[in-house]
Design a protein around this motif. Structure first.
Motif, short mmCIF file in Angstrom:
data_model
loop_
_atom_site.label_atom_id
_atom_site.label_comp_id
_atom_site.label_asym_id
_atom_site.label_seq_id
_atom_site.Cartn_x
_atom_site.Cartn_y
_atom_site.Cartn_z
N THR A 17 -35.86 -85.75 -37.57
CA THR A 17 -34.85 -84.72 -37.73
C THR A 17 -34.25 -84.44 -36.37
N THR B 184 -20.72 -74.82 -31.67
CA THR B 184 -21.04 -75.37 -32.98
C THR B 184 -22.40 -76.04 -32.93
N ALA B 185 -22.85 -76.44 -34.09
CA ALA B 185 -24.15 -77.09 -34.21
C ALA B 185 -24.07 -78.11 -35.33
N TRP B 186 -24.90 -79.13 -35.27
CA TRP B 186 -24.95 -80.06 -36.39
C TRP B 186 -26.31 -80.73 -36.44
N GLU B 187 -26.56 -81.32 -37.58
CA GLU B 187 -27.88 -81.85 -37.87
C GLU B 187 -27.75 -83.30 -38.31
N ASN C 216 -30.49 -86.37 -39.95
CA ASN C 216 -31.86 -86.69 -40.32
C ASN C 216 -31.98 -88.11 -40.84
N LEU C 217 -33.19 -88.61 -40.72
CA LEU C 217 -33.46 -89.99 -41.11
C LEU C 217 -34.83 -90.01 -41.75
N SER D 146 -30.28 -91.98 -44.51
CA SER D 146 -29.71 -91.21 -43.40
C SER D 146 -28.75 -90.17 -43.92
N SER D 147 -28.74 -89.02 -43.27
CA SER D 147 -27.80 -87.97 -43.65
C SER D 147 -26.37 -88.37 -43.35
N PHE E 30 -21.16 -86.63 -41.04
CA PHE E 30 -20.28 -85.99 -42.05
C PHE E 30 -18.98 -86.75 -42.29
N LEU F 166 -17.67 -87.00 -46.05
CA LEU F 166 -17.36 -85.82 -46.85
C LEU F 166 -15.87 -85.46 -46.78
N LEU G 268 -13.45 -82.62 -46.18
CA LEU G 268 -13.72 -81.38 -45.47
C LEU G 268 -12.45 -80.62 -45.09
N SER H 270 -11.45 -77.86 -41.98
CA SER H 270 -11.97 -77.24 -40.76
C SER H 270 -11.00 -76.16 -40.28
N LEU I 26 -31.64 -85.32 -46.31
CA LEU I 26 -30.48 -86.20 -46.19
C LEU I 26 -29.19 -85.52 -46.64
N VAL J 38 -27.18 -83.04 -45.65
CA VAL J 38 -26.87 -82.14 -44.54
C VAL J 38 -25.37 -81.88 -44.52
N VAL K 196 -21.75 -77.23 -40.13
CA VAL K 196 -21.70 -75.77 -40.08
C VAL K 196 -20.30 -75.27 -39.75
N ASP K 197 -19.47 -76.12 -39.17
CA ASP K 197 -18.16 -75.65 -38.73
C ASP K 197 -17.03 -76.25 -39.57
N GLU K 198 -17.38 -76.84 -40.70
CA GLU K 198 -16.36 -77.31 -41.63
C GLU K 198 -16.89 -77.00 -43.03
N ILE K 199 -16.00 -76.91 -44.00
CA ILE K 199 -16.47 -76.65 -45.36
C ILE K 199 -15.96 -77.74 -46.28
N GLU L 161 -14.17 -79.58 -49.23
CA GLU L 161 -12.84 -79.34 -49.81
C GLU L 161 -12.92 -78.65 -51.17
#
Lengths: 1031, 452
Positions: free
Chosen positions: A545, A578-581, A583-584, A610-611, A663, A666, A668, A670, B27, B29, B32-35, B37
């Motif tokens: 992680t 900001t923060a991000w994560e 994991n594997l 993997s995330s 990410f 995804l 998204l 922002s 997995l 995850v 935190v700074d985007e949402i 859609e």
């Protein structure tokens, strides 16, 4: 780490310890003792390492070559002795209770250590058992590197591993490529694993300082390393699955060994190693002085039909004072100190071994204002808790302080402007402030007044436990961590004229970045021998992680140069927080089968989730298989004693590249603020199919060792195919986006590697003349095979991956793409370029090329590179010379855009512009006519500035002297050595910049932006003296 | 012993398996700074945030924050290239090509803005938890912004794709084709009509968000582009009739470092020190001085004209500095349309309709603008008599009053004066910019403008 898993683990480790504990009581005295001597001379070998394989038990021989091991486990054991420069030996014996055995060893000097243990990931194998492509580098090759980071120390030492220094900034990020580039958009850097724990490699910096970057690898002190295994082919790296595509660098740190007892306790062993010295720029570029500058520009104006009066008027308007002649490089360069001190205490008994070390490395930069220092400490502990349970801890702590300067790829840089500024501009104005009379900001002012301070606090390590549950079955568990905090502060002084900062009353920024990574793994290892059949199986799982965090603020407008922290800013102009994560989670397994010591089969598989992967492709599976035939163990070879080793290896494997960004799959929204009001807007198009990049690679290897191990030879040939490369698939902007990330690209690397180690002259007796050599050479060809195309029947769309570097199918990644310069038009002195038709065929020459006339004109990749080391020993003296080389790469000397442009820009020029340029009086001139108006075409970006980057470099010469033991004894030392060393002594190259292996795009920029020197910081030539002693 | 060991091994084995298997949460995850859609526009608050995000597109460096305003001046005889960027060097030479980064950037940011409002127009009507009045206000602003974006597209490129909803798939997006200029204007009129009715409950107090007054002003400007003189006059008079707008006391008040609001503002794009515009930085010696005023533009102004000192400060051998955008920081709000522009629209539309009364009133409007900057007015029938003279005077006043504000190129093209003003660098086909080649590559139904 989430608490549930933490608790589970504490419980498990506790259980392991408890169940094994009673067994300690059952232990009885079982002793092995013996003597180790030199096979040739019969002299005792002191300091040789004796160990029992797979137990962690061991000791070292004393001055008489004697050793003793107590409490040896019952049953069949493998006892081995290793000593540098001698071939490792092992003996298998059966230990029974209450019995003392005597095992003596006679060791022979060797070129290759066949019984050397090679780290392969979750296991060690002897060199003989390895059937994939793994290169090892021992601590001898890394000794006293006087270099901040271990990746730089690898330069030229491991075939198949290309190391590009990028620039000479102390502590900057280094580019490492294992068997070529295998990605276009994702990372190309290998995975670094230290004592089983994958560590951060990334650049955590939030400041942009021109071309160079930082790398988390500098947090590891190279002096702490015992050995490095480079997993090169996919079969070797597949055990690291989705992180194996760029190769894996397994690092083993130094550990304690059993020391002789003194008064009932084992005596600690102290080692001190200290060196200090001086550095200077390894090269200075010859520039024009004021008179030459004026003469050249006068000629440039004359060819544009200026009258002598107009020329004088122009010079007057510029404000040239011919009496000023500033050597800007001399103003910013300096002789700079460097020092390194390391103190190590180690020792132990059969139950408990320890190593503690502390070191301080301190390097000033050869350019004013830059420096780097690192304080680091390490504690490595090995505890044999019971006969069956051993626990090991490996902990590292370091603090770095890097005073960086803006260097290349920037117009507000000390190095850039030391080359670019006109010689007729003074350093200081009449009032003593930094003058701003030149075209660009004063480099001395930049170096002296601007501040950049990057402080890193780093700790990583792991605790592992091994339980021998059955004699042939071991359970291993490991918990590891890596924590990094980088605090950066920058002040761009308002007192340097012509800078951005001077226009806004100063800029200051501060950033904090933090990374944390935790790993847990558990695996079983089974080793069984059934007659001729040897089987070893490893299977387990791991979880990693990672979370990262950063904050940043930039403020402009300061009342005075003394109040220049962001708290004093008039206004905030940029910020982040900001923060991000990431994991594997993985399963892995490996099976190794050996038949009669002749046939070796290795197979492995890893499944990684993997995330970072899209919802449709959460898990990747990475298999590998490899075979080896040990020809020397065949019965028909028993009559040939020429070869001590002859092996043929073959492998195939599949690896992945998971470094595709977080990410990215995804859909998204922002932040998109307006005025002071927060808002949101679409930021990423979804791609649920997004996944890792995949590499398939085959490897054929050949190992030979002959003439009593005096000649060792390793050859590898490989083909590596990478596909599903991440590329931006363009979409119509009318959708609101311009691209979506997709797995579409392909790339290939093919090549071979050779290494040859020889004992050229073998000493007849101790202290006699001895000469050994190591030579390695690598050849790799890279080709981009597939890019995105809207029409699958058509070739993919090429694109620029740097200012000059192209990504195009059928070409190596980053091939240079520009106009091809063909010469000077003798009629008028204008530059002539190849004129191409729409299909890219040359149809003539033109002085007025258009963008369609650009073409591939060269490659930043070398045809060959390698290293050649020679060591001569006699009477306690040891002389080592290391030559490093690279042939066939081209370098874009982008400084010529301004320093060889024919006089269009006022920038000072390289002195070679004066050689044979065209004028009406010299119509056969080989350089284009200088032109003040830039009308000759000499300023177009073209192959005229592309230079041959081939070089040979005398990278290291070290002369050491081991003080006779009676002299060492006088200071109470067991042995003592003094040495003098010169690094980067001489580079033979046709390249005209500071060094041909620089790249102003740094180590973490796009992988296609290669071989571009745009005012990179020069490399230093270093002289050091050192002293090393042990007690 | 044996018992313990044999229990231990399965336990550890189980552990090993569970490590790899219990991964569902690990997995999955999210940033935190985007949402996601899916939850970006679901209620009043998130819809309001997405509306703010739609305004944010206006700040883009390729839009009002920079290129769209500066590029369209650099193409003309107002501005010359003094820096190093090829994109501006080419703009200065009116050397337009389909692969220009500058043109692609503007096209891209305009459609990005359209996509942002299309998402609102698609999603807000489906939100049940939102007040009708709030929904109307959001949608009204969205329609007005869409009209503004399409107007900025159509006046630069002519026929452009009319995308009125977010594309469901990328394959669908690739099928776009160009609508005719007339169709685009019809859509703009419809959007502005929607906006006017949805926003009827709003007042005109905001300067940096869409108001009914802005909708009217934009309708006036668009009427002028379409040659609908009566329509332009009607819209301009409707705005006058609100009584809520007047010329700022001095020209300098319109371009302060703080971007302070004035009674003349109709719509400005908001900027801050962190979300800044590039104009001052590009125009000033202390910035990158990428572009400067031409001698010709400089010479247009009488030094006694208040506008002279607001526009210029400094003449050097490497170029003339424009200081109308007063800071290199770029935190001040920029005008999209202001009341002086509307008065000049009124003047032009009146003059185009000819007749002594119209011409006389047109001259009055010009004089109002001139008087504010301390310049003597024209006397109709003495200084200016013919329709052409009045039209020329309106045009000159427009060029001076709105200098460097990004309208001049479009005014030149609209009135057919580009060839005369720009000279040999201008080719007739360049009145319309090229469709970016990157678009033609991925959307096969798109066609290029003639001449490229």
């Amino acid at each position: 780490m989430d608490m549930k898993h933490l608790r589970l683990w504490s419980l498990a480790i506790g259980l392991v310890l408890l169940t094994g504990a009673p067994q300690a009581l059952a232990a009885q005295a079982r002793v092995i003792r013996g003597t180790v001597t030199d096979a040739q001379t019969g002299d005792p070998v002191s300091g040789a390492q004796i160990s029992i394989r797979d137990t962690g038990m061991g000791t070292i021989t004393n001055a008489q070559g004697r050793y003793e091991l107590t409490n040896v486990p019952e049953g069949r054991i493998e006892l081995r002795v290793t000593y540098l420069g001698y071939s490792t030996q092992s003996r298998t014996l059966t230990v029974t209770a209450g019995e003392a055995q005597v095992v003596d060893f006679q060791m022979a000097v060797t070129a290759i250590e066949l019984e050397e243990l090679v780290a392969t990931g979750y296991a060690q194998q002897t060199r003989r058992e390895v059937s994939s492509a793994i290169t090892t580098v021992s601590s001898v090759d890394l000794e006293n590197p006087v270099i901040a980071s271990l990746d730089a120390a690898l330069l030229g030492k491991a075939p198949g591993v290309q190391v590009i220094q990028n620039a000479g900034n102390p502590g900057n990020g280094i580019t490492v490529r294992v068997r070529g580039s295998s990605s276009i958009s994702a990372s190309n850097q290998p995975l670094y694993v230290v004592d089983g724990m994958p560590i951060f490699r990334e650049d955590f910096s939030q400041l942009s300082l021109g071309g160079q970057d930082l790398s988390a690898i500098t947090g590891l002190n190279p002096d702490e390393i015992a050995s490095i295994s480079v997993l090169k082919d996919a079969a070797a790296a597949a055990i690291y699955g989705s992180r194996g595509s760029n190769g894996v660098i397994l690092i083993t740190t130094k550990r304690g060994a059993i020391t002789a007892e003194q008064g009932g306790v084992s005596r600690p062993r102290f080692e001190i190693n200290t060196s200090f010295g001086q550095q200077e720029p390894s090269r200075v570029i010859q520039m024009l002085n004021t008179q030459e500058w004026m003469d050249y520009f006068a000629d440039a104006m004359r060819t544009d039909n200026y009258t002598e009066q107009e020329i004088q008027d122009e010079f007057d308007w510029l404000g040239i004072d011919p009496s000023i002649d500033t050597d800007w490089q001399d103003e910013v360069f300096r002789k700079a100190g460097i020092s390194n001190t390391q103190l190590t205490v180690s020792g132990g008994s059969s139950r408990f071994k320890y190593l503690m070390s502390g070191s301080f490395f301190d390097q000033e930069g050869v350019v004013l204002g830059s420096s780097y220092d690192r304080a680091s400490g390490r504690v490595n502990l090995d505890f044999q808790a019971t006969d069956r349970i051993s626990v090991a801890a490996s902990l590292a702590l370091s603090q770095e302080e890097n005073n960086r300067i803006e260097s290349d790829n920037s117009i507000e840089s000390a190095v850039t402007n030391a080359i670019a500024n006109e010689p007729w501009a003074p350093v200081f104005a009449d009032d003593g402030t930094y003058a701003g009379a030149a075209s660009y900001a004063n480099p001395v002012g930049i170096a002296m007044l601007n501040e950049v301070e990057a402080r890193t606090i780093r700790s990583f390590g792991n605790v592992s436990a091994t339980v021998v549950t059955l004699p042939w079955l071991r359970l291993n568990g490991r918990v590891g961590f890596d924590v990094l905090n980088l605090r950066e502060y920058e002040y761009q002084s308002s007192e340097v004229p012509l800078t951005y900062s001077s226009g806004v009353d100063g800029v200051a920024q501060i950033g904090n970045a933090q990374g944390r990574r935790y790993m847990m793994e558990a695996y079983l290892t089974a080793d069984r021998i059934f007659g001729d059949h040897e089987v070893s199986v490893t299977a387990g799982s791991s979880q990693e992680t990672e979370d990262r965090e950063r904050s940043f603020v930039r403020g402009e407008g300061y009342t005075s140069p003394d109040l220049h922290w962001p708290a004093n800013a008039a206004r905030v102009t940029d910020y982040d927080g900001t923060a991000w994560e990431h994991n594997l989670t993985s399963f892995f397994g490996r099976a190794n089968y050996t038949y009669a010591g002749r046939y070796v089969v290795n197979g492995s598989v890893r499944r990684d989730g993997s995330s970072r992967f899209g919802t449709d492709n959460k898990y990747g599976v990475f298999p590998a298989v490899s075979l080896a035939w040990v020809v020397t163990n065949e019965s028909f070879m028993s009559d040939f004693d020429l070869f001590t080793d002859l092996r043929i290896r073959g492998s195939w494997g599949k690896t992945g590249n998971e470094a595709i960004g977080d990410f990215r799959y995804l859909g998204l929204f922002s932040t998109a603020n307006y005025g002071e009001i927060p808002g949101t807007a679409p930021s990423n198009l979804p791609n649920p199919g997004l996944k890792w990049e995949t590499t398939k690679e085959w490897n054929l290897g050949f190992d030979a060792s002959f003439l009593q191990d005096r000649v060792g030879f390793v050859a590898e040939i490989y083909g590596k195919e990478t596909y599903d490369l991440l590329l931006n698939r363009p979409v119509t902007a009318t959708s609101g986006f311009t691209s979506v990330l997709a797995n579409v690209g392909g790339m290939e690397n093919r090549g071979w590697e050779l290494s040859l180690s020889t004992v050229n002259f073998k000493a007849a007796q101790t202290g006699g003349f001895e000469w050994t050599s190591n030579f390695s050479i690598t050849h790799n060809v890279n080709e981009v095979t597939k890019l995105y195309s809207s029409d699958p029947t058509q070739p993919g769309e090429p694109f620029m991956g740097g200012w000059y570097n192209r990504v195009e199918e059928g070409q190596p990644i980053g091939a240079f793409y520009m106009y091809r310069y063909v010469g000077v038009d003798p009629a008028n002195g204008n530059a002539l370029y190849a004129d191409l038709d729409a299909d890219g065929n040359q149809i003539g020459e033109t002085t007025d090329p258009s963008s369609e006339d650009r073409m591939i004109v060269g490659s930043p990749h070398p045809d060959y590179f390698g290293g050649f080391r020679n060591t001569v020993r006699m009477s306690g003296f040891e002389l080592t010379a290391f030559l490093e080389f690279s042939r066939g790469a081209e370098v874009m000397n982008a400084m010529r855009e301004f320093s060889d442009d024919g006089g269009y820009f006022y920038d000072n020029k390289f002195r070679d512009v004066l050689d044979d340029y065209w004028t009406p009086d010299n119509p056969t001139g080989t350089k284009p006519r200088p032109s003040y108006w830039g009308s000759t075409g000499a300023r177009y970006t073209s192959s005229r500035w592309l230079e041959d980057g081939s070089y040979y470099r005398l990278a290291d010469v070290t002369l050491g002297y081991n003080l006779p033991s009676e002299v060492a004894a006088r200071i109470g030392a067991a042995d003592a050595r003094i040495y003098v060393s010169g690094k980067n002594l001489k580079t033979w190259t046709d390249y005209s910049g500071y060094a041909p292996d620089l790249n102003s795009f740094g180590s973490s920029a796009g992988s296609a932006a290669l071989g571009t020197d745009f005012y990179a910081y020069p490399l230093a030539r270093t002289f050091t003296v050192g002293f090393k002693a042990t007690w | 012993m044996t018992m313990t060991r044999s229990r231990m091994a399965p336990a550890l084995l189980f552990l090993a398996v569970s490590l790899g298997a219990c991964d569902g949460d690990l997995l999955d995850v999210k940033p935190v700074d985007e949402i996601s859609e899916d939850i970006a526009i679901v209620d009043a608050r998130s819809a309001q945030a997405a509306l703010v995000g739609a305004y944010s597109a206006l700040q883009g460096g390729s839009y009002y924050g920079g290129a769209y305003v500066m590029w369209s001046e650099t193409l003309t005889d107002n501005v010359e290239h003094t820096g190093t960027f090829d994109s501006y060097a080419d703009a200065d030479l009116v050397f337009l090509r389909p692969d220009m980064g500058g043109i692609t950037g503007m096209w891209t940011v305009l459609y990005d803005g359209i996509n942002r409002v299309n998402l609102l127009i698609q999603k807000v009507p489906a939100i049940t938890s939102i007040d009708a009045a709030d929904a109307d206000a959001i949608l009204g602003q969205a329609y007005a912004l869409r009209a503004l974006h399409y107007f900025n597209l159509v006046r630069a490129w002519g026929d452009v794709p009319l995308v009125l909803a977010p594309p469901a798939t990328l394959d669908e997006a690739a099928l776009v084709s160009r609508s005719t200029t007339a169709q685009v204007y019809t859509q703009i009129a419809s959007d502005l009509g929607q906006a006017a009715s949805l926003l009827s409950g709003l007042d005109n107090s905001s300067r940096t968000f869409v108001t009914p007054g802005f909708v009217t002003a934009l309708q006036a400007r668009i009427a002028l582009y379409q040659g609908d003189w009566a329509g332009a006059v009607a819209r301009a008079r409707a705005l006058q009739a609100t009584g809520e707008y007047s010329l700022a006391g001095s020209y300098g008040q319109l371009f302060t470092a703080g971007g302070d609001p004035t009674s003349e503002d109709i719509f400005r794009v908001a900027f801050t020190a962190t979300d800044y515009n590039n104009l001052g930085y590009y125009y000033q010696y202390d910035g990158r001085f990428e572009i400067g005023a031409t001698q010709e533009a400089y010479d247009l102004f009488d030094p006694a004209d208040d506008r002279f000192a607001v526009n210029f400060n400094g003449v050097r051998s490497d170029g003339i500095q424009v200081v109308k955008f007063p800071t290199t920081i770029g935190g001040e709000d920029l005008h999209v349309i202001r009341y002086a522009d509307v008065l000049l629209i009124l003047a032009e539309a009146l003059a185009e309709q000819d007749g002594a009364a119209n011409l006389s009133e047109a001259v009055d409007q010009i004089n109002a603008i001139r008087a504010r900057s301390g310049m003597a007015g024209y006397v109709y029938g003495v200084d200016l008599t013919t329709q052409q003279e009045v039209l020329d005077a309106v045009f000159l006043e427009r060029r001076m009053e709105l200098a460097f504000e990004g309208e001049y190129w479009f005014d030149l093209v609209r009135t057919g004066r580009a060839a005369t003003a720009i000279g040999a660098n201008f080719d007739a086909h360049e009145a319309l910019w090229p469709i970016p080649v990157s678009e033609l590559d991925v959307a096969p139904n798109l066609t290029q403008n003639p001449g490229y």
